[in-house]
Design a protein around this motif. Structure first.
Motif, PDB file in Angstrom:
ATOM      1  N   CYS A  12      -9.888  -3.754   9.442  1.00  0.00           N
ATOM      2  CA  CYS A  12     -10.717  -2.831   8.644  1.00  0.00           C
ATOM      3  C   CYS A  12     -11.168  -3.444   7.322  1.00  0.00           C
ATOM      4  CB  CYS A  12     -10.001  -1.513   8.423  1.00  0.00           C
ATOM      5  SG  CYS A  12      -8.512  -1.619   7.427  1.00  0.00           S
ATOM      6  N   GLU A  13     -10.700  -4.664   7.027  1.00  0.00           N
ATOM      7  CA  GLU A  13     -11.079  -5.425   5.832  1.00  0.00           C
ATOM      8  C   GLU A  13     -10.746  -4.719   4.524  1.00  0.00           C
ATOM      9  OE1 GLU A  13     -15.136  -6.611   6.299  1.00  0.00           O
ATOM     10  OE2 GLU A  13     -14.665  -7.944   7.967  1.00  0.00           O
ATOM     11  N   LYS A  14      -9.655  -3.973   4.509  1.00  0.00           N
ATOM     12  CA  LYS A  14      -9.169  -3.355   3.268  1.00  0.00           C
ATOM     13  C   LYS A  14      -7.852  -4.010   2.889  1.00  0.00           C
ATOM     14  CE  LYS A  14     -11.335   1.094   3.723  1.00  0.00           C
ATOM     15  NZ  LYS A  14     -11.189   2.519   3.561  1.00  0.00           N
ATOM     16  N   TRP A  15      -7.512  -3.923   1.619  1.00  0.00           N
ATOM     17  CA  TRP A  15      -6.230  -4.460   1.185  1.00  0.00           C
ATOM     18  C   TRP A  15      -5.274  -3.303   0.926  1.00  0.00           C
ATOM     19  CZ3 TRP A  15      -4.406  -2.705  -3.383  1.00  0.00           C
ATOM     20  CH2 TRP A  15      -5.311  -2.280  -4.342  1.00  0.00           C
ATOM     21  N   PHE A  16      -3.989  -3.612   1.011  1.00  0.00           N
ATOM     22  CA  PHE A  16      -2.957  -2.644   0.663  1.00  0.00           C
ATOM     23  C   PHE A  16      -1.766  -3.400   0.106  1.00  0.00           C
ATOM     24  CE2 PHE A  16      -2.386  -3.777   5.058  1.00  0.00           C
ATOM     25  CZ  PHE A  16      -1.027  -3.889   5.253  1.00  0.00           C
ATOM     26  N   ARG A  17      -1.021  -2.729  -0.758  1.00  0.00           N
ATOM     27  CA  ARG A  17       0.177  -3.317  -1.364  1.00  0.00           C
ATOM     28  C   ARG A  17       1.394  -2.498  -0.959  1.00  0.00           C
ATOM     29  NH1 ARG A  17      -1.861  -3.112  -7.377  1.00  0.00           N
ATOM     30  NH2 ARG A  17      -3.784  -4.299  -7.140  1.00  0.00           N
TER      31      ARG A  17
ATOM     32  N   LYS B 183       6.875 -10.109  -8.400  1.00  0.00           N
ATOM     33  CA  LYS B 183       7.836  -9.120  -8.909  1.00  0.00           C
ATOM     34  C   LYS B 183       7.113  -8.281  -9.949  1.00  0.00           C
ATOM     35  CE  LYS B 183      12.003  -9.009  -9.020  1.00  0.00           C
ATOM     36  NZ  LYS B 183      12.921  -8.042  -8.492  1.00  0.00           N
ATOM     37  N   TYR B 184       7.316  -6.958  -9.894  1.00  0.00           N
ATOM     38  CA  TYR B 184       6.760  -6.033 -10.879  1.00  0.00           C
ATOM     39  C   TYR B 184       7.896  -5.117 -11.294  1.00  0.00           C
ATOM     40  CZ  TYR B 184       3.812  -2.432 -12.958  1.00  0.00           C
ATOM     41  OH  TYR B 184       3.247  -1.531 -13.821  1.00  0.00           O
ATOM     42  N   ASN B 185       8.467  -5.404 -12.462  1.00  0.00           N
ATOM     43  CA  ASN B 185       9.675  -4.722 -12.939  1.00  0.00           C
ATOM     44  C   ASN B 185      10.774  -4.817 -11.873  1.00  0.00           C
ATOM     45  OD1 ASN B 185       8.559  -4.118 -15.418  1.00  0.00           O
ATOM     46  ND2 ASN B 185       7.830  -2.123 -14.763  1.00  0.00           N
ATOM     47  N   ALA B 186      11.220  -3.690 -11.329  1.00  0.00           N
ATOM     48  CA  ALA B 186      12.296  -3.696 -10.332  1.00  0.00           C
ATOM     49  C   ALA B 186      11.759  -3.803  -8.909  1.00  0.00           C
ATOM     50  CB  ALA B 186      13.125  -2.426 -10.469  1.00  0.00           C
ATOM     51  N   PHE B 187      10.442  -3.868  -8.743  1.00  0.00           N
ATOM     52  CA  PHE B 187       9.821  -3.885  -7.416  1.00  0.00           C
ATOM     53  C   PHE B 187       9.443  -5.292  -6.986  1.00  0.00           C
ATOM     54  CE2 PHE B 187       8.793   0.370  -8.985  1.00  0.00           C
ATOM     55  CZ  PHE B 187       9.200   1.154  -7.914  1.00  0.00           C
ATOM     56  N   LEU B 188       9.505  -5.520  -5.688  1.00  0.00           N
ATOM     57  CA  LEU B 188       8.917  -6.702  -5.071  1.00  0.00           C
ATOM     58  C   LEU B 188       7.628  -6.202  -4.427  1.00  0.00           C
ATOM     59  CD1 LEU B 188       8.935  -9.631  -4.051  1.00  0.00           C
ATOM     60  CD2 LEU B 188      10.183  -8.809  -2.060  1.00  0.00           C
ATOM     61  N   VAL B 189       6.492  -6.761  -4.840  1.00  0.00           N
ATOM     62  CA  VAL B 189       5.189  -6.303  -4.371  1.00  0.00           C
ATOM     63  C   VAL B 189       4.608  -7.328  -3.409  1.00  0.00           C
ATOM     64  CG1 VAL B 189       2.897  -5.521  -5.068  1.00  0.00           C
ATOM     65  CG2 VAL B 189       4.831  -5.214  -6.620  1.00  0.00           C
ATOM     66  N   LYS B 190       4.091  -6.827  -2.282  1.00  0.00           N
ATOM     67  CA  LYS B 190       3.448  -7.685  -1.292  1.00  0.00           C
ATOM     68  C   LYS B 190       2.055  -7.143  -1.027  1.00  0.00           C
ATOM     69  CE  LYS B 190       7.796  -8.851   0.836  1.00  0.00           C
ATOM     70  NZ  LYS B 190       8.554  -8.973   2.042  1.00  0.00           N
ATOM     71  N   ARG B 191       1.046  -8.010  -1.198  1.00  0.00           N
ATOM     72  CA  ARG B 191      -0.338  -7.609  -0.974  1.00  0.00           C
ATOM     73  C   ARG B 191      -0.796  -8.151   0.376  1.00  0.00           C
ATOM     74  NH1 ARG B 191      -5.884  -9.000  -1.802  1.00  0.00           N
ATOM     75  NH2 ARG B 191      -6.990  -7.384  -2.945  1.00  0.00           N
ATOM     76  N   PHE B 192      -1.333  -7.273   1.198  1.00  0.00           N
ATOM     77  CA  PHE B 192      -1.820  -7.643   2.519  1.00  0.00           C
ATOM     78  C   PHE B 192      -3.314  -7.356   2.597  1.00  0.00           C
ATOM     79  CE2 PHE B 192       2.630  -6.579   3.125  1.00  0.00           C
ATOM     80  CZ  PHE B 192       3.083  -7.576   3.978  1.00  0.00           C
ATOM     81  N   GLU B 193      -4.017  -8.169   3.356  1.00  0.00           N
ATOM     82  CA  GLU B 193      -5.431  -7.934   3.629  1.00  0.00           C
ATOM     83  C   GLU B 193      -5.585  -7.740   5.128  1.00  0.00           C
ATOM     84  OE1 GLU B 193      -7.918 -10.915   1.828  1.00  0.00           O
ATOM     85  OE2 GLU B 193      -6.718 -10.852   0.005  1.00  0.00           O
ATOM     86  N   CYS B 194      -6.078  -6.578   5.529  1.00  0.00           N
ATOM     87  CA  CYS B 194      -6.217  -6.245   6.948  1.00  0.00           C
ATOM     88  C   CYS B 194      -7.480  -6.895   7.513  1.00  0.00           C
ATOM     89  CB  CYS B 194      -6.268  -4.736   7.130  1.00  0.00           C
ATOM     90  SG  CYS B 194      -6.400  -4.253   8.856  1.00  0.00           S
ATOM     91  N   PRO B 195      -7.344  -7.719   8.555  1.00  0.00           N
ATOM     92  CA  PRO B 195      -8.529  -8.354   9.146  1.00  0.00           C
ATOM     93  C   PRO B 195      -9.375  -7.387   9.980  1.00  0.00           C
ATOM     94  CG  PRO B 195      -6.570  -9.033  10.322  1.00  0.00           C
ATOM     95  CD  PRO B 195      -6.119  -8.193   9.165  1.00  0.00           C
TER      96      PRO B 195
ATOM     97  N   PHE C  99      14.728 -10.134   9.478  1.00  0.00           N
ATOM     98  CA  PHE C  99      13.587 -10.898   9.002  1.00  0.00           C
ATOM     99  C   PHE C  99      12.382  -9.977   8.813  1.00  0.00           C
ATOM    100  CE2 PHE C  99       9.769 -13.437   9.848  1.00  0.00           C
ATOM    101  CZ  PHE C  99       9.918 -14.407   8.873  1.00  0.00           C
ATOM    102  N   LYS C 100      12.142  -9.070   9.754  1.00  0.00           N
ATOM    103  CA  LYS C 100      11.020  -8.146   9.637  1.00  0.00           C
ATOM    104  C   LYS C 100      11.202  -7.218   8.444  1.00  0.00           C
ATOM    105  CE  LYS C 100       8.927  -7.843  14.147  1.00  0.00           C
ATOM    106  NZ  LYS C 100       8.526  -6.964  15.238  1.00  0.00           N
ATOM    107  N   GLU C 101      12.444  -6.769   8.199  1.00  0.00           N
ATOM    108  CA  GLU C 101      12.687  -5.879   7.070  1.00  0.00           C
ATOM    109  C   GLU C 101      12.507  -6.595   5.744  1.00  0.00           C
ATOM    110  OE1 GLU C 101      16.313  -3.675   7.115  1.00  0.00           O
ATOM    111  OE2 GLU C 101      16.015  -3.063   9.185  1.00  0.00           O
ATOM    112  N   VAL C 102      13.078  -7.777   5.617  1.00  0.00           N
ATOM    113  CA  VAL C 102      13.040  -8.492   4.348  1.00  0.00           C
ATOM    114  C   VAL C 102      11.671  -9.103   4.092  1.00  0.00           C
ATOM    115  CG1 VAL C 102      14.009 -10.432   3.063  1.00  0.00           C
ATOM    116  CG2 VAL C 102      15.497  -8.957   4.368  1.00  0.00           C
ATOM    117  N   VAL C 103      11.158  -9.844   5.074  1.00  0.00           N
ATOM    118  CA  VAL C 103       9.874 -10.497   4.897  1.00  0.00           C
ATOM    119  C   VAL C 103       8.764  -9.464   4.907  1.00  0.00           C
ATOM    120  CG1 VAL C 103       8.254 -12.123   5.916  1.00  0.00           C
ATOM    121  CG2 VAL C 103      10.671 -12.666   5.821  1.00  0.00           C
ATOM    122  N   GLY C 104       8.878  -8.496   5.753  1.00  0.00           N
ATOM    123  CA  GLY C 104       7.922  -7.417   5.777  1.00  0.00           C
ATOM    124  C   GLY C 104       6.663  -7.739   6.548  1.00  0.00           C
ATOM    125  N   VAL C 105       6.581  -7.231   7.738  1.00  0.00           N
ATOM    126  CA  VAL C 105       5.341  -7.286   8.482  1.00  0.00           C
ATOM    127  C   VAL C 105       4.584  -6.050   8.044  1.00  0.00           C
ATOM    128  CG1 VAL C 105       4.306  -7.218  10.765  1.00  0.00           C
ATOM    129  CG2 VAL C 105       6.403  -8.491  10.398  1.00  0.00           C
ATOM    130  N   GLY C 106       3.457  -6.252   7.356  1.00  0.00           N
ATOM    131  CA  GLY C 106       2.701  -5.128   6.822  1.00  0.00           C
ATOM    132  C   GLY C 106       1.930  -4.396   7.896  1.00  0.00           C
TER     133      GLY C 106
END
Length: 89
Positions: free
Chosen positions: A59-64, A45-57, A21-28
């Motif tokens: 440091c308040e930055k986002w990462f994908r 989905k972005y072409n062959a990629f599955l993209v997940k956007r996270f917002e860090c509470p 579950f952690k691998e597939v769902v992805g804990v960022g």
């Protein structure tokens, strides 16, 4: 009291499911501060990629996180000059 074989098997299956579950769902994990973000704010989905956007509470930055065939390929983080690529963890 000893656990039965079935009890041990169920326990190990449960632990495997949690790992899967952690691998597939992805804990960022934030590449800036290391804080673990439980759920992505957006997913697509972005072409062959599955993209997940996270917002860090913290440091308040986002990462994908970009996943290819179920594995983390690379991470993009927000900077003042725009997104910056970070190798997969």
């Amino acid at each position: 009291m000893k656990e039965s074989f079935l009890g041990i098997y169920r326990k190990s299956m449960h632990e495997r499911k949690i790992c899967m579950f952690k691998e597939v769902v992805g804990v960022g994990k934030c590449p800036c501060c290391g804080f673990e973000v439980a759920t992505p704010s957006k997913e697509w989905k972005y072409n062959a990629f599955l993209v997940k956007r996270f917002e860090c509470p913290r440091c308040e930055k986002w990462f994908r996180e970009y996943y290819y065939k179920g594995k983390l390929s690379f991470i993009l983080i927000a900077t003042e000059k725009g997104p910056r690529k970070v190798e997969g963890q």
